[in-house]
Design a protein around this motif. Structure first.
Motif, short mmCIF file in Angstrom:
data_model
loop_
_atom_site.label_atom_id
_atom_site.label_comp_id
_atom_site.label_asym_id
_atom_site.label_seq_id
_atom_site.Cartn_x
_atom_site.Cartn_y
_atom_site.Cartn_z
N VAL A 112 0.84 -1.20 0.00
CA VAL A 112 0.00 0.00 0.00
C VAL A 112 0.88 1.25 0.00
O VAL A 112 0.50 2.30 -0.52
CB VAL A 112 -0.95 -0.01 1.22
N LYS A 113 2.10 1.12 0.58
CA LYS A 113 3.03 2.26 0.61
C LYS A 113 3.58 2.58 -0.77
O LYS A 113 4.10 3.67 -1.00
CB LYS A 113 4.20 1.95 1.56
N GLU A 214 4.47 -8.13 -12.37
CA GLU A 214 4.37 -8.39 -10.93
C GLU A 214 4.19 -7.08 -10.16
O GLU A 214 3.38 -7.00 -9.23
CB GLU A 214 5.63 -9.09 -10.43
N ILE A 215 4.96 -6.07 -10.54
CA ILE A 215 4.89 -4.77 -9.84
C ILE A 215 3.50 -4.16 -9.97
O ILE A 215 2.97 -3.59 -9.02
CB ILE A 215 5.98 -3.81 -10.39
N ILE A 216 2.90 -4.31 -11.14
CA ILE A 216 1.57 -3.72 -11.38
C ILE A 216 0.47 -4.53 -10.71
O ILE A 216 -0.47 -3.96 -10.16
CB ILE A 216 1.32 -3.60 -12.90
N VAL A 250 -4.78 -5.45 -12.16
CA VAL A 250 -4.05 -4.34 -11.52
C VAL A 250 -4.29 -4.38 -10.00
O VAL A 250 -5.42 -4.59 -9.56
CB VAL A 250 -4.49 -2.98 -12.09
N ASP A 251 -3.23 -4.20 -9.23
CA ASP A 251 -3.35 -4.12 -7.77
C ASP A 251 -4.45 -3.11 -7.43
O ASP A 251 -4.36 -1.94 -7.82
CB ASP A 251 -2.01 -3.67 -7.19
N PRO A 252 -5.49 -3.53 -6.69
CA PRO A 252 -6.62 -2.64 -6.39
C PRO A 252 -6.22 -1.31 -5.75
O PRO A 252 -6.88 -0.29 -5.96
CB PRO A 252 -7.47 -3.47 -5.42
N THR A 253 -5.10 -1.30 -5.01
CA THR A 253 -4.68 -0.05 -4.37
C THR A 253 -4.25 1.00 -5.39
O THR A 253 -4.21 2.19 -5.07
CB THR A 253 -3.51 -0.29 -3.37
N LEU A 254 -3.93 0.57 -6.61
CA LEU A 254 -3.51 1.52 -7.64
C LEU A 254 -4.68 2.13 -8.40
O LEU A 254 -4.54 3.15 -9.06
CB LEU A 254 -2.59 0.83 -8.66
N GLY A 259 -6.12 9.18 -12.63
CA GLY A 259 -5.21 9.88 -13.53
C GLY A 259 -4.05 9.02 -14.00
O GLY A 259 -3.43 9.33 -15.02
N SER A 260 -3.74 7.95 -13.26
CA SER A 260 -2.59 7.12 -13.63
C SER A 260 -3.00 5.93 -14.50
O SER A 260 -2.16 5.14 -14.91
CB SER A 260 -1.91 6.60 -12.36
N ARG A 261 -4.29 5.80 -14.82
CA ARG A 261 -4.78 4.62 -15.53
C ARG A 261 -4.04 4.39 -16.85
O ARG A 261 -3.58 3.29 -17.14
CB ARG A 261 -6.28 4.75 -15.79
N ASN A 262 -3.92 5.43 -17.68
CA ASN A 262 -3.27 5.27 -18.98
C ASN A 262 -1.81 4.86 -18.85
O ASN A 262 -1.30 4.07 -19.64
CB ASN A 262 -3.39 6.54 -19.82
#
Length: 341
Positions: A112-113, A214-216, A250-254, A259-262
């Motif tokens: 989450v961080k 993995e990061i995403i 996509v990790d739900p926290t993201l 604005g970062s979707r694209n």
């Protein structure tokens, strides 16, 4: 730079780590434990103590020591020296305080961080570090074991690629090599490497693609939760790419930051380009860096990744070759409509 100039005294390192006490242990690497140490001048160091049955011989040990010492890049961990005394083999590095990437992205609380801005910076940092190894350093280097646990994070969450025990130097103009001993981490390794031992800079590109996904997603390569089943992250991403349901991986926290979707979708696209079955179709790290930073660059449509490498992994379901979703194929997407909805 010579081997002698890098050699450090064993007793100095033993004292710095409080005789390799458990209290000073930072973690366990592929070849042995890593300890926190403090030199007489107060400098903090990380000491990798190779286990005697690690399988890394003196040649591989000196390879890593000399190799890393010659590399200078903000996205590579900095080597301070090594110690070779009787049975003991120690590698001494700068201390990187936030441990490794896997400690964050695979931890439901810690990840989450890592908001999207931080994850994007990490992805970019890994890309720049690999581009340096492949294209910009005085020697071309293939890492061969890029994975989340081999990416360290400093106090500002900058990525630093570490663990060069498996790395191979390429001579000028050499594009690939072959080995009878395949080393690395299953699930990160490119199909041509697993199947016939052929490796190149494009093998690292494949590993980078898996790592990006993995990061995403925030889920381990072979443990992507798909309902009650587990599958490889590449398989899960491809299925959702063809269906136009990328939000599912996509990790739900993201997803809270619209604005970062694209940018997230673009990084998934780049990740899929990196894991294509044919190594020649994968982009180079030199082209991936501008793909990440310059959104005006049009990305090609990725072809279906190879899934046979993880079919034999226990508990992992795979998408067989040619098994396209009934909801559509990537070939039906137009280039202008980059991200299916």
């Amino acid at each position: 730079m010579t081997v002698d100039s890098l050699q450090m005294d064993f007793e100095t390192i033993r004292a710095a780590t409080n005789d390799f006490s458990d209290a000073n242990k930072l973690g366990q690497g592929g070849f042995g434990p890593v300890y926190l140490g403090r030199l007489y001048n107060g400098q903090e160091i990380a000491v990798k103590r190779l286990s005697r049955d690690s399988g890394q011989g003196e040649m591989e040990f000196k390879n890593e020591a000399l190799l890393v010492a010659k590399l200078q890049h903000r996205n590579l961990v900095r080597s301070l020296g090594f110690c070779l005394e009787k049975e003991e083999k120690l590698l001494i590095y700068e201390f990187v305080p936030n441990k490794s990437l896997d400690c964050f992205i695979f931890d439901s609380v810690k990840r989450v961080k890592l908001n999207w801005e931080k994850r994007y910076k990490i992805i970019e940092g890994i890309a720049k570090g690999l581009a340096y190894l492949h294209h910009d350093s005085r020697i071309r280097i293939v890492h061969r074991d890029l994975k989340a646990s081999n990416v360290l994070l400093d106090e500002e969450m900058n990525a630093k690629i570490s663990d060069f025990g498996m790395a191979r130097l390429f001579v000028i103009d050499q594009t690939q090599a072959k080995t009878s001993t395949v080393v690395g981490t299953y699930g990160y390794m490119a199909p041509e490497y697993v199947m016939n031992g052929t490796f190149s800079t494009k093998s690292d590109v494949f590993s980078f693609g898996v790592l990006v996904l993995e990061i995403i997603s925030g889920q381990k390569k072979g443990q992507f939760q798909n309902g009650e089943n587990e599958e490889h992250v590449v398989s899960a991403v491809w299925k959702n790419w063809t269906k136009g349901t990328l939000a599912n991986i996509v990790d739900p926290t993201l997803m809270e930051d619209a604005g970062s979707r694209n940018e997230i979708m673009r990084c998934i696209h780049i990740g899929l380009l990196c894991v294509q079955e044919n190594a020649e179709h994968r982009p180079t790290m030199a082209s991936i860096v501008p793909m990440l930073s310059t959104h005006s660059i049009t990305l090609p449509v990725p072809s279906e990744p190879s899934f046979y490498i993880w079919r034999s992994l226990p508990g992992i379901k795979s998408l067989s070759s040619g098994d396209q979703s009934a909801d559509g194929s990537i070939n039906q997407l137009s280039v202008s409509e980059q991200y299916p909805r």
